[in-house]
Design an enzyme around this catalytic site. Structure first.
Site, PDB file in Angstrom:
ATOM      1  CD  GLU A   1      39.015 -11.367  -5.207  1.00 42.51           C
ATOM      2  OE1 GLU A   1      39.432 -10.514  -5.798  1.00 42.51           O
ATOM      3  OE2 GLU A   1      39.724 -12.164  -4.758  1.00 42.51           O
TER       4      GLU A   1
ATOM      5  CB  SER B   1      38.888  -7.808  -3.395  1.00 41.68           C
ATOM      6  OG  SER B   1      38.704  -8.047  -4.781  1.00 41.68           O
TER       7      SER B   1
ATOM      8  CE1 TYR C   1      37.396  -4.747  -8.183  1.00 39.02           C
ATOM      9  CE2 TYR C   1      37.250  -5.354  -5.792  1.00 39.02           C
ATOM     10  CZ  TYR C   1      37.829  -5.350  -6.997  1.00 39.02           C
ATOM     11  OH  TYR C   1      38.872  -6.136  -7.084  1.00 39.02           O
TER      12      TYR C   1
ATOM     13  NE  ARG D   1      46.932  -2.846  -8.942  1.00 38.87           N
ATOM     14  CZ  ARG D   1      45.626  -3.660  -8.589  1.00 38.87           C
ATOM     15  NH1 ARG D   1      44.734  -3.951  -9.330  1.00 38.87           N
ATOM     16  NH2 ARG D   1      45.323  -3.792  -7.383  1.00 38.87           N
TER      17      ARG D   1
ATOM     18  CG  ASP E   1      48.495  -2.750  -5.532  1.00 39.05           C
ATOM     19  OD1 ASP E   1      48.341  -2.505  -6.588  1.00 39.05           O
ATOM     20  OD2 ASP E   1      47.579  -3.807  -5.165  1.00 39.05           O
TER      21      ASP E   1
ATOM     22  CD  GLU F   1      48.482  -7.346  -2.162  1.00 34.09           C
ATOM     23  OE1 GLU F   1      48.472  -7.825  -1.221  1.00 34.09           O
ATOM     24  OE2 GLU F   1      47.179  -7.005  -2.851  1.00 34.09           O
TER      25      GLU F   1
ATOM     26  CG  ASN G   1      45.703  -8.339  -8.789  1.00 34.60           C
ATOM     27  OD1 ASN G   1      45.466  -9.430  -9.388  1.00 34.60           O
ATOM     28  ND2 ASN G   1      44.801  -7.679  -8.270  1.00 34.60           N
TER      29      ASN G   1
ATOM     30  N   GLY H   1      41.606  -6.386 -11.981  1.00 41.69           N
ATOM     31  CA  GLY H   1      40.375  -6.207 -12.364  1.00 41.69           C
ATOM     32  C   GLY H   1      40.147  -5.710 -13.753  1.00 41.69           C
TER      33      GLY H   1
END
Length: 308
Positions: free
Chosen positions: A16, A142, A211, A250, A252, A269, A271, A275
């Site tokens: 990443e 990612s 992205y 964050r 999901d 999951e 994070n 990002g």
């Protein structure tokens, strides 16, 4: 004007790296605009020596993936006693291991999909689980290495056991949950808005959806019932606290509302290093909550500490 000296850690050597460079540059520019003295550090194996010589007031962690997100850089910063943003050693390591994070989340009453962890080399000619299911590396971000196995596929994807696979030997096979992709950021112990992610021309929210400009559209606030919206916010905070996260995280989710409004809501999951690129979700959520980008990052710098 703060005047604090902030070292922005970016780049690194995980898959990443490009995302981290983009996140780091955006954060460094915004922090300078907010009045901080900023040093940009493209992280390599000498990062401990660089930081020890630099002695910044705060390290802003804009790294993604292994080393930056799994407790390693956090341990180095603890050793050097440099306050840093985001989660600490344990929470970072735990969240990076999707299987262990699921165990902790489930034990806290958060709904998760059935899954099994296995060595990819034992991925034989028979399905390890009734399709449809998802194969994902245990410790990657990612969406690297994610493979969706559809109901009509007669055998498992051969790439997982092949020499082409570059994402580690431990994989998680998880029941596929149909429906909508929803995500919710947490800032401190407060839930931000809920966003629905709609991939454009992609089967799911993969690397390009995340992205590449135009790869996905983000709908905030997500158009779901107030009950589901609030439930997602509650579960995001619950996961943040159960795993021991600090600063910003964050979570999901998948939400299948095909059969009823209440539907099935599943936590996927968490994070710990969301990002921070121009197309990223958490900065959009913060903006929706009334925080400008520089103001949001300033909050993260002021929140930084050791022993996180």
């Amino acid at each position: 004007m703060s005047g604090k000296h902030v070292a922005v850690l970016m780049g690194g050597f995980s898959s990443e790296r490009p995302v981290s460079l983009s996140s780091g540059a955006a954060c460094a520019d915004a922090l300078e605009g907010a009045g901080f003295r900023v040093t940009r550090i493209d992280v390599d194996r000498n990062v401990a020596e660089v930081l020890a010589a630099l002695r910044p007031d705060v390290a802003f962690n804009a790294l993604h993936g292994p080393f930056g997100e799994d407790g390693t850089i956090q341990g180095i910063l603890e050793y050097l006693q440099i306050p840093y943003t985001h989660s600490g050693v344990l929470a970072s390591a735990l969240a990076m291991d999707k299987a262990q994070a699921k165990h902790v989340a489930a034990a806290s009453g958060i709904p998760v999909a059935d899954a099994l962890v296995m060595d990819r080399r034992s991925f034989g000619p028979k399905h390890p689980m009734k399709p449809p299911y998802v194969v994902k590396p245990v410790s990657e971000g990612s969406s690297f290495g994610v493979v969706i196995v559809k109901e009509d596929q007669s055998h498992p994807p051969q790439v997982v056991a092949s020499n082409e696979w570059r994402y580690g030997d431990r994989i998680m096979v998880e029941r596929y949950v149909a429906g909508r992709e929803l995500t919710c950021g947490v800032m401190g112990d407060t839930a931000l808005g809920v966003t629905e992610i709609i991939p454009q021309g992609h089967a799911f929210y993969d690397y390009d959806s995340k992205y590449v400009k135009g790869g996905s559209s983000h709908v905030i606030p997500a158009q779901v019932s107030p009950n589901i919206y609030q439930k997602i916010q509650t579960l995001a905070v619950k996961a943040h606290q159960a795993i021991g996260c600090r600063g910003v995280s964050r979570s999901d989710f998948r939400f299948d509302d095909s059969s009823s409004d209440e539907g099935e809501l599943i936590w996927l999951e968490i994070n710990t290093q969301p990002g921070m690129t121009p197309t990223s979700l958490v900065p959009e959520m913060a903006a929706y909550a009334g925080y400008g980008f520089g103001e949001f990052l300033s909050w993260m710098v002021e929140d930084a500490s050791c022993l996180r």
